[in-house]
Write a protein that holds these residues in place. Structure first.
Motif, mmCIF file in Angstrom:
data_model
loop_
_atom_site.group_PDB
_atom_site.id
_atom_site.type_symbol
_atom_site.label_atom_id
_atom_site.label_comp_id
_atom_site.label_asym_id
_atom_site.label_seq_id
_atom_site.Cartn_x
_atom_site.Cartn_y
_atom_site.Cartn_z
ATOM 1 N N UNK A 219 -1.877 -5.190 8.422
ATOM 2 C CA UNK A 219 -1.422 -4.316 7.348
ATOM 3 C C UNK A 219 -0.204 -4.883 6.638
ATOM 4 N N UNK A 220 0.152 -6.122 6.972
ATOM 5 C CA UNK A 220 1.387 -6.715 6.463
ATOM 6 C C UNK A 220 1.345 -7.109 5.008
ATOM 7 N N UNK A 221 2.494 -7.574 4.537
ATOM 8 C CA UNK A 221 2.647 -7.915 3.117
ATOM 9 C C UNK A 221 1.653 -8.977 2.670
ATOM 10 N N UNK A 222 1.472 -10.028 3.472
ATOM 11 C CA UNK A 222 0.581 -11.121 3.067
ATOM 12 C C UNK A 222 -0.851 -10.633 2.901
ATOM 13 N N UNK A 223 -1.305 -9.792 3.821
ATOM 14 C CA UNK A 223 -2.674 -9.263 3.732
ATOM 15 C C UNK A 223 -2.815 -8.350 2.525
ATOM 16 N N UNK A 228 -4.886 -7.908 -3.159
ATOM 17 C CA UNK A 228 -4.493 -7.373 -4.470
ATOM 18 C C UNK A 228 -4.277 -5.860 -4.395
ATOM 19 N N UNK A 229 -3.677 -5.439 -3.302
ATOM 20 C CA UNK A 229 -3.413 -4.013 -3.103
ATOM 21 C C UNK A 229 -2.290 -3.573 -4.030
ATOM 22 N N UNK A 230 -2.530 -2.502 -4.744
ATOM 23 C CA UNK A 230 -1.533 -1.964 -5.663
ATOM 24 C C UNK A 230 -0.906 -0.727 -5.021
ATOM 25 N N UNK A 231 0.335 -0.856 -4.571
ATOM 26 C CA UNK A 231 0.980 0.281 -3.894
ATOM 27 C C UNK A 231 1.148 1.469 -4.829
ATOM 28 N N UNK A 232 1.132 2.635 -4.228
ATOM 29 C CA UNK A 232 1.308 3.847 -5.006
ATOM 30 C C UNK A 232 2.778 4.042 -5.358
ATOM 31 N N UNK A 233 2.997 4.783 -6.409
ATOM 32 C CA UNK A 233 4.357 5.034 -6.861
ATOM 33 C C UNK A 233 5.112 5.867 -5.834
ATOM 34 N N UNK A 234 6.428 5.687 -5.810
ATOM 35 C CA UNK A 234 7.246 6.414 -4.837
ATOM 36 C C UNK A 234 7.189 7.923 -5.048
ATOM 37 N N UNK A 235 6.915 8.365 -6.273
ATOM 38 C CA UNK A 235 6.830 9.801 -6.512
ATOM 39 C C UNK A 235 5.695 10.408 -5.719
#
Length: 241
Positions: A219-223, A228-235
């Motif tokens: 689940x790390x940053x490199x994977x 091309x995982x787009x993280x969800x907004x902090x809101x």
């Protein structure tokens, strides 16, 4: 502590924790488990907070695990009986190693199952007396029973003891996953509490020697970057509060 399993009745984890905590242990010093025990060969570094990058990675790991179809579905609390020779971080690393060995054995013997260790964790030591691990892990439903049976054995082999209150496993309700994530990182560096909308959850969780929190390599940053995982907004995390 709150209920992350049932959608209606809040789980009385907080009331259970006091019964799950071990007796206070003697103070320890840097260099637990020997001079070469730490990656930097200087003994374990003491930390009092989870740093910003790790908190961010834990939040994103929760979302990424759900997106790829392997959501973190079990919440595990393990009391860790550290000594002058074995720190909290050392013991929990041993438990995770046994967990990985179990998954590897399943992959070798059941070739139709492809498993990787999928988890996040944070170590806590409230009042510097009660070290324990908060561990959110993905376990396929067909292996949950075996995981629950083996976990106490892994704990006992890692630290020599596993009392009836030293291990608690609960299912994670997806509707409460974000709330659980915020609870697990409540010891985030105070400078970034507002940034992560953690002001209400913030709580001093004592000193930990060694790696305080992290995510599995799966689940790390490199994977996440390669996918091309787009993280969800902090809101999104703010609304989950």
């Amino acid at each position: 502590m709150e209920n992350f399993a049932a959608p209606l009745a809040m789980l009385p984890i907080r009331s259970n924790v006091e019964h799950m905590l071990p007796e206070p242990t003697a103070p320890h010093s840097l260099g637990i488990s020997g001079f070469k025990a730490s990656k930097n060969t200087g003994g374990y570094r003491a930390t009092s907070h989870i740093n910003r990058r790790v908190t961010q990675s834990i939040f994103r790991a929760f979302d990424y695990a759900a997106e790829i179809g392997t959501p973190l579905n079990l919440y595990v609390v393990v009391n860790l009986h550290e000594t002058d020779k074995k720190s909290t971080a050392t013991i929990f690393a041993d438990i995770r190693h046994r967990f990985r060995d179990w998954l590897y054995y399943i992959r070798r013997t059941k070739r139709d199952i492809c498993l990787k260790p999928i988890y996040i964790y944070a170590l806590e030591n409230p009042r510097d007396e009660h070290p324990h691990a908060n561990w959110a892990v993905h376990i396929p439903p067909e292996l949950e029973g075996e995981f629950r049976r083996k976990l106490p054995m892994w704990i006992k082999r890692a630290q020599g003891v596993c009392g009836i209150h030293d291990c608690d496993v609960q299912p994670i309700n997806p509707d409460y996953a974000k709330k659980l994530a915020k609870y697990i990182v409540k010891a985030t560096d105070p400078l970034y509490l507002a940034h992560f909308y953690l002001t209400d959850e913030a709580n001093d969780q004592g000193t930990i020697y060694g790696k305080r929190a992290g995510v599995s390599p799966s689940l790390g940053h490199a994977v996440r970057r390669d996918a091309n995982f787009r993280p969800r907004r902090r809101t999104y995390w703010q609304r989950a509060a």
